[in-house]
Write a protein that holds these residues in place. Structure first.
Motif, PDB file in Angstrom:
ATOM      1  N   ASP A 192      -6.048   3.846  -8.701  1.00  0.00           N
ATOM      2  CA  ASP A 192      -5.411   5.076  -8.249  1.00  0.00           C
ATOM      3  C   ASP A 192      -6.421   6.137  -7.812  1.00  0.00           C
ATOM      4  O   ASP A 192      -6.036   7.246  -7.447  1.00  0.00           O
ATOM      5  CB  ASP A 192      -4.465   5.645  -9.314  1.00  0.00           C
TER       6      ASP A 192
ATOM      7  N   ASP B 220       1.824   0.943 -10.630  1.00  0.00           N
ATOM      8  CA  ASP B 220       0.562   1.671 -10.427  1.00  0.00           C
ATOM      9  C   ASP B 220       0.661   3.124 -10.857  1.00  0.00           C
ATOM     10  O   ASP B 220      -0.367   3.785 -11.047  1.00  0.00           O
ATOM     11  CB  ASP B 220       0.161   1.611  -8.955  1.00  0.00           C
TER      12      ASP B 220
ATOM     13  N   ARG C 167       1.118  -0.913  -6.138  1.00  0.00           N
ATOM     14  CA  ARG C 167       0.053  -0.928  -5.132  1.00  0.00           C
ATOM     15  C   ARG C 167      -0.744  -2.223  -5.288  1.00  0.00           C
ATOM     16  O   ARG C 167      -0.810  -2.787  -6.381  1.00  0.00           O
ATOM     17  CB  ARG C 167      -0.863   0.284  -5.299  1.00  0.00           C
TER      18      ARG C 167
ATOM     19  N   VAL D 299       0.842  -1.195   0.000  1.00  0.00           N
ATOM     20  CA  VAL D 299       0.000   0.000   0.000  1.00  0.00           C
ATOM     21  C   VAL D 299       0.871   1.237   0.000  1.00  0.00           C
ATOM     22  O   VAL D 299       2.086   1.177   0.210  1.00  0.00           O
ATOM     23  CB  VAL D 299      -0.944   0.002   1.225  1.00  0.00           C
ATOM     24  N   ALA D 300       0.248   2.393  -0.237  1.00  0.00           N
ATOM     25  CA  ALA D 300       0.979   3.653  -0.239  1.00  0.00           C
ATOM     26  C   ALA D 300       1.670   3.860   1.103  1.00  0.00           C
ATOM     27  O   ALA D 300       1.057   3.710   2.155  1.00  0.00           O
ATOM     28  CB  ALA D 300       0.018   4.810  -0.518  1.00  0.00           C
TER      29      ALA D 300
END
Length: 881
Positions: A633, A375, A406, A284-285
């Protein structure tokens, strides 16, 4: 050519016959030895068994020098022709020190060939005195190459050494195989290539050894983190793509016992990557994907690799952020060809690379390709990138690839057909969060030695807060959020807002308004903007990136975008033109950066998403959000929009996600409905009828038909727990999938659901529950889950002292899997000795295993494949792997 490059290319078949001549041959029965032997007693040029004269030794050294020089390409000798004899004589003097060195063979093998070479050279201090600088380097490289084969000879001659140093023998054989592989990979490397690679490695270290995402230049925050400080030792989970003939719910519940298809343990990232040539890493981010890429690049460039990644030694790292080359290079879009690698990422010395160098590196199978952020390519370009990547793999075999993304940016098993294994970066464990907070405050103490007591106080109060405050603990799951929380906590003198929206609002307030004011800084560019105009202008840039599917934009585009919107913000327009305002935002907000000349991006994608959401809500672009909600996104933007919107806007947005729309594929419709469920926890105020509709529309979607689908539901958050069916009266396969879904939610509320699965007879269900311990409150999970699991054929993982002590409090377990960095003394003290029969050590705890004698019933020890073990008690079976 560099002397070390010449010496390393001497194949073992050319060196080993010469090495054997240095030592006496064993007679019948000589191998039956019960102790190590002094090296000085083995040499063939001293004592009663002397078979090699001093002249013979010099001739042997000369032959070794000649063979090394023969491996050089024409015209690329590492030393002058008139220095050949001097190097041979120096090498002979150094090898002669084997007769005086005070070491036993076993001790030498434990030292390793590089340390042994240093000891040998130290024993012949005057050997190099007549050599030039090039001659001395060449001599040192030859000594090291000879020592590698000398140690291998030792491991072959003595039964005692072979029996007690099995692991060392295996490692040396692997090293010799790597040397021969390097010979194969380096045919005729030119001096020009070697020289450029040396400069390139230095540039990789310089450009990637500093990270900017951890402190983000917040007030009172450490503003520079070296990679050594910032890299926490990330952890990864190994994905389990379905095997041939396995699909849906079939075959998921039948694995029993150790080695079945139960959940994979969470491993240190370097161990999870070990031995894998093609990896797709999801995270994940803010989870640390780019951090891991940078750490790998620097470690390979420096040649300072952990044991698990030794096979990467000698490779050439190419760091390829997708956001750079997806915007076009060389007049076209797509994956760059090797000759464009450096220009695509705007490496400043790209024009200095030797013609065809990157192509040669790839063709020889020497490259480490670090493709970061699939991503960040526009969604429509990703399949084309996959095809181009496939062609690259087929055309250039033998290279090592790491691709990051991601989690939901690409479909399940996106690169499986190309031989890729999928890994997932795990959220920071409680121990990881603690370690990060401690490192952050240690860096803060180095920055500000005048405020040590206050920093100590902040560290202790924050450590307590993340343990007992649920909302805060849920936010502190990755390095970015931990860094933000640390900086805000200190800046606000021990107070922290709750919730994601409040946290980002507080960060923006500090970054955009309070930072300079509290530092008593005056404007240096003649521009003095308050927080709101800055937010409005930054939102315009973030929204442009969102609409255009970019995470980076050209500097000229950024200035043009500001020029379009400045007239509507007179307070900003009257203070300067668009270029002046751009430079002010870049230099004074801490949110923008220029990663390369001519481009700009946000310091982290999360800030871009948050500001994009603010812009969308202010523009009432809810239909726009709904129409793009199926794109990965846009997920964070939609979630944050719900947190920012008013109650009636939230209702409209959520109903829009649930509604059927023309042209939306079933899989996209399912994704949108699940996203609606994920958004519920962010809505401060919401019509109960809308909440009920979200539950009704998504209840059936949280009964996945595959394990991958079950894992994927974790991103929804704790709200998914309210929608899962009762696990009591379901099939074994479905119970397993429900356990996977519930344990994917890193929230203590999951414990209440998991208590209904703790008595299930299935090994896969019990194993899933045992493997999730690290994600939850240690004592509560121990009492409510671990204490109730049938231990039959089940490993109980411990990742910390806290878990080890909790397991001891429960009376111990027969099979213990040590996933944390715990030492022998801690294990002896913490494990219930009489109960232990199977010990699985996931980390290398050292070579000597005599301490295992404390466990009288231990039958099996499992250790990493690369770990050396000696002194294992009699009767204990050792498994490597």
């Amino acid at each position: 050519m560099e002397p070390a490059a010449i010496a390393i290319r001497i194949a073992s078949s050319a060196v080993m016959p010469l090495v054997r001549k240095l030592f006496v041959q064993e007679g019948p029965g000589a191998g039956i030895v019960e102790r190590a032997v002094r090296i000085s007693s083995l040499v063939s040029f001293r004592g009663e068994q002397r078979t090699l004269s001093e002249r013979d030794l010099t001739a042997l050294a000369g032959t070794l020098v000649d063979r090394a020089l023969d491996s050089a390409a024409p015209g690329e000798r590492p030393i002058a022709a008139d220095e050949t004899r001097a190097v041979a004589e120096a090498l002979a003097r150094t090898l002669c020190a084997l007769g005086t060195i005070d070491l036993e063979d076993a001790h030498a093998v434990r030292l390793g060939h590089q340390a042994f070479a240093r000891r040998l050279r130290a024993a012949a201090p005057g050997a190099e005195r007549e050599l030039s600088a090039d001659g001395a380097r060449f001599h040192a490289a030859l000594v090291e190459a000879a020592c590698l084969h000398i140690l291998h000879f030792f491991t072959q001659r003595s039964t005692f050494v072979a029996a007690t140093l099995v692991a060392q023998t295996r490692d040396l054989a692997q090293i010799r195989a790597r040397v021969d592989e390097l010979v194969r990979r380096h045919p005729g490397q030119s001096a020009e290539d070697a020289s450029f690679e040396e400069r390139y490695a230095g540039d990789i270290v310089t450009s990637h050894n500093h990270l900017t995402i951890y402190g983000i230049d917040l007030a009172h925050s450490p503003d520079s983190w070296s990679l050594e400080t910032a890299y926490l030792g990330l952890e990864a989970e190994i994905g389990q793509p379905p095997t041939e003939g396995q699909g849906g719910a079939e075959g998921e519940g039948g694995a029993e016992g150790r080695g079945g298809t139960g959940p994979q343990p969470v491993l240190p990232a370097e161990q999870a990557l070990s031995g894998r040539d093609r990896v797709l890493l999801r995270g994940v981010a803010g989870s640390g994907k780019t951090t891991l890429v940078q750490w790998l690049a620097v470690a390979v460039a420096r040649g300072e690799l952990p044991k698990a990644l030794e096979t990467l030694r000698g490779r050439v790292p190419f760091v390829l952020p997708v956001r750079r080359f997806s915007q076009g290079h060389g007049g076209r879009d797509g994956f760059p060809v090797p000759e464009e690698f450096l220009s695509a990422v705007r490496y400043p010395r790209a024009g200095a690379q030797p013609r065809g160098w990157a192509e040669r590196v790839m063709a020889q199978g020497r490259a480490l390709l670090l493709v970061d952020g699939i991503d960040e390519a526009p969604e429509g370009d990703r399949e084309r990138l996959r095809r181009e990547l496939g062609r690259m793999l087929a055309h250039y075999p033998g290279n090592v690839w790491l691709v990051t993304s991601r989690p939901s940016a690409v479909r399940e098993n996106w690169l499986t057909s190309e031989g890729f294994v999928e890994l997932r970066l795990a959220p920071l464990s409680r121990e990881g969060v603690t370690a990060f907070i401690q490192r952050w405050h240690a860096a803060a103490r180095e920055e500000d030695a005048t405020d040590l007591d206050r920093i100590d106080h902040y560290e202790q109060t924050l450590l307590r807060a993340v343990r007992i405050t649920r909302d805060l603990g849920r936010l502190a799951t990755n390095p970015l959020m931990c860094g933000l929380i640390c900086a805000l906590h200190r800046d606000r003198r021990g107070y922290l807002p709750r919730g994601r929206k409040a946290l980002y609002d507080a960060a923006l307030s500090m970054l955009l308004e309070r930072r300079d004011r509290e530092r008593d800084m005056h404007t240096t560019d003649g521009i003095d903007l308050t927080q709101e105009p800055k937010v409005q202008l930054l939102q315009k840039l973030a929204y442009w990136m969102l609409v255009n599917g970019r995470s980076e934009m050209d500097r000229t585009v950024a200035i043009d975008t500001l020029a379009q919107h400045l007239p509507a913000i007179p307070h900003a327009a009257e203070q300067g033109g668009p270029e002046d305002i751009y430079r002010h935002l870049l230099n004074r907000t801490g949110l923008l950066r220029e990663p390369t000349p001519g481009s700009v991006d946000f310091v982290h994608r999360t800030f871009q998403d948050y500001l994009s959401a603010r812009a969308a809500v202010e523009r009432h672009d809810f239909d726009f959000l709904i129409n793009h909600a199926h794109q990965d996104d846009w997920e964070e933007v939609v979630r944050m929009s719900v947190a920012l919107a008013r109650p009636d806007e939230c209702a409209y947005l959520l109903d829009g996600l649930l509604a059927a729309r023309k042209g939306v594929r079933p899989v996209e419709s399912r994704h949108r409905k699940l996203l609606a469920a994920a958004c519920l926890e962010h809505a401060t105020e919401l019509d109960p009828g809308v909440r009920a509709r979200v539950h009704r529309y998504t209840r059936d979607l949280v009964r996945p038909t595959s394990l991958e689908g079950a894992r994927a539901l974790g991103w929804i958050g704790a709200i998914v727990l309210e929608m899962l069916p009762d696990p009591v009266d379901v099939s074994e396969a479905e119970a397993h999938r429900l356990a996977v879904t519930a344990t994917s939610v890193a929230d203590d509320r999951a414990i209440d659901y998991l208590t209904r699965l703790r008595d299930h007879p299935s090994w896969t269900v019990r194993s899933t529950l045992a493997g999730a311990w690290r994600r939850y409150d240690t004592d509560r999970y121990a009492d409510e889950i671990i204490a109730h699991l049938d231990p039959d054929e089940l490993e109980f993982p411990v990742s910390s002292l806290e878990e080890l002590h909790a397991l001891r409090r429960l009376g111990g377990r027969p099979c213990v899997q040590v996933t944390g960095a715990l030492g022998p003394a801690q294990l002896v003290e913490g494990i219930v000795a009489d109960s232990l029969t199977y010990l699985w050590l996931m980390h290398d705890v050292g070579e000597h295993m005599a301490w295992l004698g404390a466990f009288p019933n231990l039958a099996t020890l499992q250790v990493p494949a690369t770990q050396r073990v000696t002194g294992v008690p009699e009767g204990v079976q050792v498994i490597h792997g």
